[in-house]
Design a protein around this motif. Structure first.
Motif, PDB file in Angstrom:
ATOM      1  N   GLY A  54       0.902  -1.108   0.028  1.00 52.80           N
ATOM      2  CA  GLY A  54      -0.011  -0.156  -0.061  1.00 52.80           C
ATOM      3  C   GLY A  54       0.855   1.200  -0.052  1.00 52.80           C
ATOM      4  O   GLY A  54       2.097   1.018   0.040  1.00 52.80           O
ATOM      5  N   TRP A  55       0.293   2.317   0.154  1.00 48.59           N
ATOM      6  CA  TRP A  55       0.931   3.529  -0.030  1.00 48.59           C
ATOM      7  C   TRP A  55       0.806   4.421   1.489  1.00 48.59           C
ATOM      8  O   TRP A  55      -0.229   4.344   2.145  1.00 48.59           O
ATOM      9  N   MET A  56       1.896   5.008   1.781  1.00 44.30           N
ATOM     10  CA  MET A  56       1.775   5.806   2.911  1.00 44.30           C
ATOM     11  C   MET A  56       2.345   7.185   2.854  1.00 44.30           C
ATOM     12  O   MET A  56       3.370   7.397   1.800  1.00 44.30           O
ATOM     13  N   PRO A  57       2.090   8.139   3.314  1.00 41.97           N
ATOM     14  CA  PRO A  57       2.536   9.776   3.221  1.00 41.97           C
ATOM     15  C   PRO A  57       3.965   9.877   3.551  1.00 41.97           C
ATOM     16  O   PRO A  57       4.467   9.243   4.717  1.00 41.97           O
ATOM     17  N   ARG A  58       4.492  10.667   2.942  1.00 41.07           N
ATOM     18  CA  ARG A  58       6.021  11.233   3.260  1.00 41.07           C
ATOM     19  C   ARG A  58       5.939  12.075   4.605  1.00 41.07           C
ATOM     20  O   ARG A  58       4.814  13.004   4.609  1.00 41.07           O
ATOM     21  N   ALA A  59       6.866  12.067   5.507  1.00 43.53           N
ATOM     22  CA  ALA A  59       6.935  12.965   6.566  1.00 43.53           C
ATOM     23  C   ALA A  59       7.280  14.145   5.955  1.00 43.53           C
ATOM     24  O   ALA A  59       8.410  14.081   5.325  1.00 43.53           O
ATOM     25  N   LEU A  60       6.596  15.281   6.533  1.00 45.86           N
ATOM     26  CA  LEU A  60       6.850  16.345   5.879  1.00 45.86           C
ATOM     27  C   LEU A  60       7.820  17.335   7.060  1.00 45.86           C
ATOM     28  O   LEU A  60       7.585  17.127   8.152  1.00 45.86           O
ATOM     29  N   PRO A  61       8.890  18.050   6.486  1.00 46.31           N
ATOM     30  CA  PRO A  61       9.801  18.953   7.574  1.00 46.31           C
ATOM     31  C   PRO A  61       8.803  19.524   8.186  1.00 46.31           C
ATOM     32  O   PRO A  61       7.734  20.328   7.827  1.00 46.31           O
ATOM     33  N   GLY A  62       9.154  19.684   9.515  1.00 47.78           N
ATOM     34  CA  GLY A  62       8.384  20.521  10.420  1.00 47.78           C
ATOM     35  C   GLY A  62       7.071  19.918  11.155  1.00 47.78           C
ATOM     36  O   GLY A  62       6.691  20.412  12.089  1.00 47.78           O
ATOM     37  N   LEU A 115      -4.874  -6.079  -1.589  1.00 48.07           N
ATOM     38  CA  LEU A 115      -5.957  -5.483  -1.407  1.00 48.07           C
ATOM     39  C   LEU A 115      -6.836  -5.597   0.002  1.00 48.07           C
ATOM     40  O   LEU A 115      -7.245  -4.971   0.666  1.00 48.07           O
ATOM     41  N   GLN A 116      -6.741  -6.994   0.280  1.00 45.65           N
ATOM     42  CA  GLN A 116      -6.997  -7.245   1.645  1.00 45.65           C
ATOM     43  C   GLN A 116      -5.972  -8.081   2.540  1.00 45.65           C
ATOM     44  O   GLN A 116      -5.269  -8.868   1.811  1.00 45.65           O
ATOM     45  N   PRO A 117      -5.948  -8.332   3.774  1.00 42.26           N
ATOM     46  CA  PRO A 117      -6.767  -7.477   4.550  1.00 42.26           C
ATOM     47  C   PRO A 117      -6.340  -6.074   4.729  1.00 42.26           C
ATOM     48  O   PRO A 117      -5.181  -5.837   4.494  1.00 42.26           O
ATOM     49  N   ALA A 118      -7.439  -5.185   5.119  1.00 40.53           N
ATOM     50  CA  ALA A 118      -7.227  -3.749   5.206  1.00 40.53           C
ATOM     51  C   ALA A 118      -7.029  -3.352   6.791  1.00 40.53           C
ATOM     52  O   ALA A 118      -6.939  -4.271   7.495  1.00 40.53           O
ATOM     53  N   GLY A 119      -7.158  -1.989   7.136  1.00 42.09           N
ATOM     54  CA  GLY A 119      -7.138  -1.584   8.529  1.00 42.09           C
ATOM     55  C   GLY A 119      -6.066  -1.311   8.888  1.00 42.09           C
ATOM     56  O   GLY A 119      -5.840  -1.158  10.243  1.00 42.09           O
ATOM     57  N   ASP A 120      -4.678  -1.400   8.323  1.00 43.30           N
ATOM     58  CA  ASP A 120      -3.350  -1.175   8.855  1.00 43.30           C
ATOM     59  C   ASP A 120      -2.959   0.415   8.584  1.00 43.30           C
ATOM     60  O   ASP A 120      -1.894   0.927   8.919  1.00 43.30           O
ATOM     61  N   GLY A 121      -3.939   1.050   8.046  1.00 41.93           N
ATOM     62  CA  GLY A 121      -3.387   2.706   7.773  1.00 41.93           C
ATOM     63  C   GLY A 121      -2.974   2.923   6.317  1.00 41.93           C
ATOM     64  O   GLY A 121      -2.791   3.900   6.075  1.00 41.93           O
ATOM     65  N   PRO A 156       3.264   0.407   8.738  1.00 43.65           N
ATOM     66  CA  PRO A 156       2.748  -0.305  10.000  1.00 43.65           C
ATOM     67  C   PRO A 156       3.418  -1.974  10.148  1.00 43.65           C
ATOM     68  O   PRO A 156       3.850  -2.208   9.219  1.00 43.65           O
ATOM     69  N   ALA A 157       3.278  -2.187  11.225  1.00 47.23           N
ATOM     70  CA  ALA A 157       4.036  -3.353  11.836  1.00 47.23           C
ATOM     71  C   ALA A 157       3.225  -4.363  11.190  1.00 47.23           C
ATOM     72  O   ALA A 157       2.043  -4.681  11.021  1.00 47.23           O
ATOM     73  N   LEU A 158       3.843  -5.630  10.819  1.00 50.78           N
ATOM     74  CA  LEU A 158       3.159  -6.747  10.225  1.00 50.78           C
ATOM     75  C   LEU A 158       3.146  -7.937  11.465  1.00 50.78           C
ATOM     76  O   LEU A 158       4.115  -8.183  12.239  1.00 50.78           O
ATOM     77  N   PRO A 159       1.978  -8.762  11.329  1.00 48.56           N
ATOM     78  CA  PRO A 159       1.739  -9.642  12.332  1.00 48.56           C
ATOM     79  C   PRO A 159       2.489 -10.874  12.145  1.00 48.56           C
ATOM     80  O   PRO A 159       2.927 -11.228  10.963  1.00 48.56           O
ATOM     81  N   PRO A 160       2.845 -11.579  13.073  1.00 45.30           N
ATOM     82  CA  PRO A 160       3.709 -12.829  12.831  1.00 45.30           C
ATOM     83  C   PRO A 160       2.931 -13.826  12.705  1.00 45.30           C
ATOM     84  O   PRO A 160       1.658 -13.993  12.669  1.00 45.30           O
ATOM     85  N   GLY A 161       3.368 -14.943  12.327  1.00 44.61           N
ATOM     86  CA  GLY A 161       2.889 -16.221  11.921  1.00 44.61           C
ATOM     87  C   GLY A 161       2.302 -16.286  10.422  1.00 44.61           C
ATOM     88  O   GLY A 161       2.589 -15.173   9.788  1.00 44.61           O
ATOM     89  N   VAL A 162       1.662 -17.228  10.139  1.00 46.18           N
ATOM     90  CA  VAL A 162       1.232 -17.339   8.709  1.00 46.18           C
ATOM     91  C   VAL A 162      -0.005 -16.453   8.502  1.00 46.18           C
ATOM     92  O   VAL A 162      -0.979 -16.238   9.393  1.00 46.18           O
ATOM     93  N   GLN A 163       0.008 -15.732   7.253  1.00 50.95           N
ATOM     94  CA  GLN A 163      -1.099 -14.692   7.244  1.00 50.95           C
ATOM     95  C   GLN A 163      -1.833 -15.166   5.847  1.00 50.95           C
ATOM     96  O   GLN A 163      -1.090 -15.660   4.897  1.00 50.95           O
TER      97      GLN A 163
END
Length: 264
Positions: free
Chosen positions: A115-123, A206-212, A135-142
């Motif tokens: 997926g896509w995540m935004p760049r951290a802006l200065p300031g 596409l799935q699963p979602a909900g990780d930001g 986002p952190a990934l869950p351990p184990g089989v997914q």
């Protein structure tokens, strides 16, 4: 003599214009055919039955745009950020992480665009120019599902003669200094750098979602009607130039008749 020279010049220029404008119209028709073919490939791929990826899945089944799912373990230590990937005008990154498939040994994997995540802006709070952590990934089989694409979509890049490549991958993993950040990611180069045996296709998750992460993946342009409209415009301009060519030629012929030259 000067008038005849101007007439010949005008006819040559109008003839060139007719050929050039007609060529541009034909080029737009070819572009329309290409976009029709892309649209047909997308629709055909998405109509196929969902495919469960496995180490034994033949390459012939890995068709672009086909819905797929896969079970395995994430290799978060091999995550790569793809820079300059904008979303709705906002700069950011795509997050790419391999998923090691169940039953395929420790090195058989499919590369997943998570997926896509935004760049951290200065300031900004916690900002700066360093890339943020995905986002952190869950351990184990997914279980992960998405669509297949042939490769990681590429961005245009300028040739850098003699300089270091901006897409160089680290020699050791985990990479020192944080997550590797590249603009384009070649599957073969990534496989050599990580030691993985990658499937010859990439999954857009596409799935699963909900990780930001945002999973609104860009689609190829398939508006072939736009190209048809442009083609009609170019052919129209070519017709205008052709009519002008005929008018100039007819007037030149009439002006060259003996009776026309004898008029006071």
């Amino acid at each position: 003599m000067a008038r005849a020279h101007r007439t010949v010049t005008a006819l040559v220029l109008l003839g060139i214009a007719v050929v050039l404008l007609a060529s541009l119209g034909r080029w737009q028709l070819r572009r329309a055919d290409e976009r029709r073919a892309i649209l047909a490939a997308i629709e055909s791929g998405r109509r196929q039955a969902p495919l469960a990826l496995a180490p034994a899945t033949p390459a012939s089944e890995l068709r672009a745009w086909r819905p797929v799912s896969a079970q395995g373990n994430w290799r978060d230590d091999l995550t790569v950020l793809l820079d300059n990937r904008n979303q709705d005008g906002r700069p950011g990154y795509w997050v790419a992480t391999p998923l090691v498939l169940e039953g395929g040994g420790p090195g058989m994997a499919v590369l997943v665009l998570r997926g896509w995540m935004p760049r951290a802006l200065p300031g900004a709070v916690g900002g700066g120019m360093a890339a943020p952590r995905p986002p952190a990934l869950p351990p184990g089989v997914q279980t992960v599902s998405g669509e297949l694409v042939e490769r990681v979509p590429r961005l245009f890049e300028l040739w850098n003669p003699g300089g270091p490549s901006g897409d160089a991958l680290p020699a050791t993993w985990p990479a020192p200094g944080g997550l590797p950040t590249v603009q384009n990611l070649d599957l073969d180069s990534y496989a050599r750098a990580t030691g993985l045996r990658l499937m010859p296709a990439v999954m857009e998750q596409l799935q699963p979602a909900g990780d930001g992460l945002v999973r609104d993946w860009p689609q190829p342009s398939v508006d072939y009607n736009q190209n048809l409209g442009y083609a009609m415009q170019w052919f129209g301009f070519a017709c205008i130039a052709g009519v002008a060519f005929v008018v100039v030629a007819v007037r030149a012929r009439r002006g060259g008749r003996p009776e026309a030259r004898a008029r006071p």
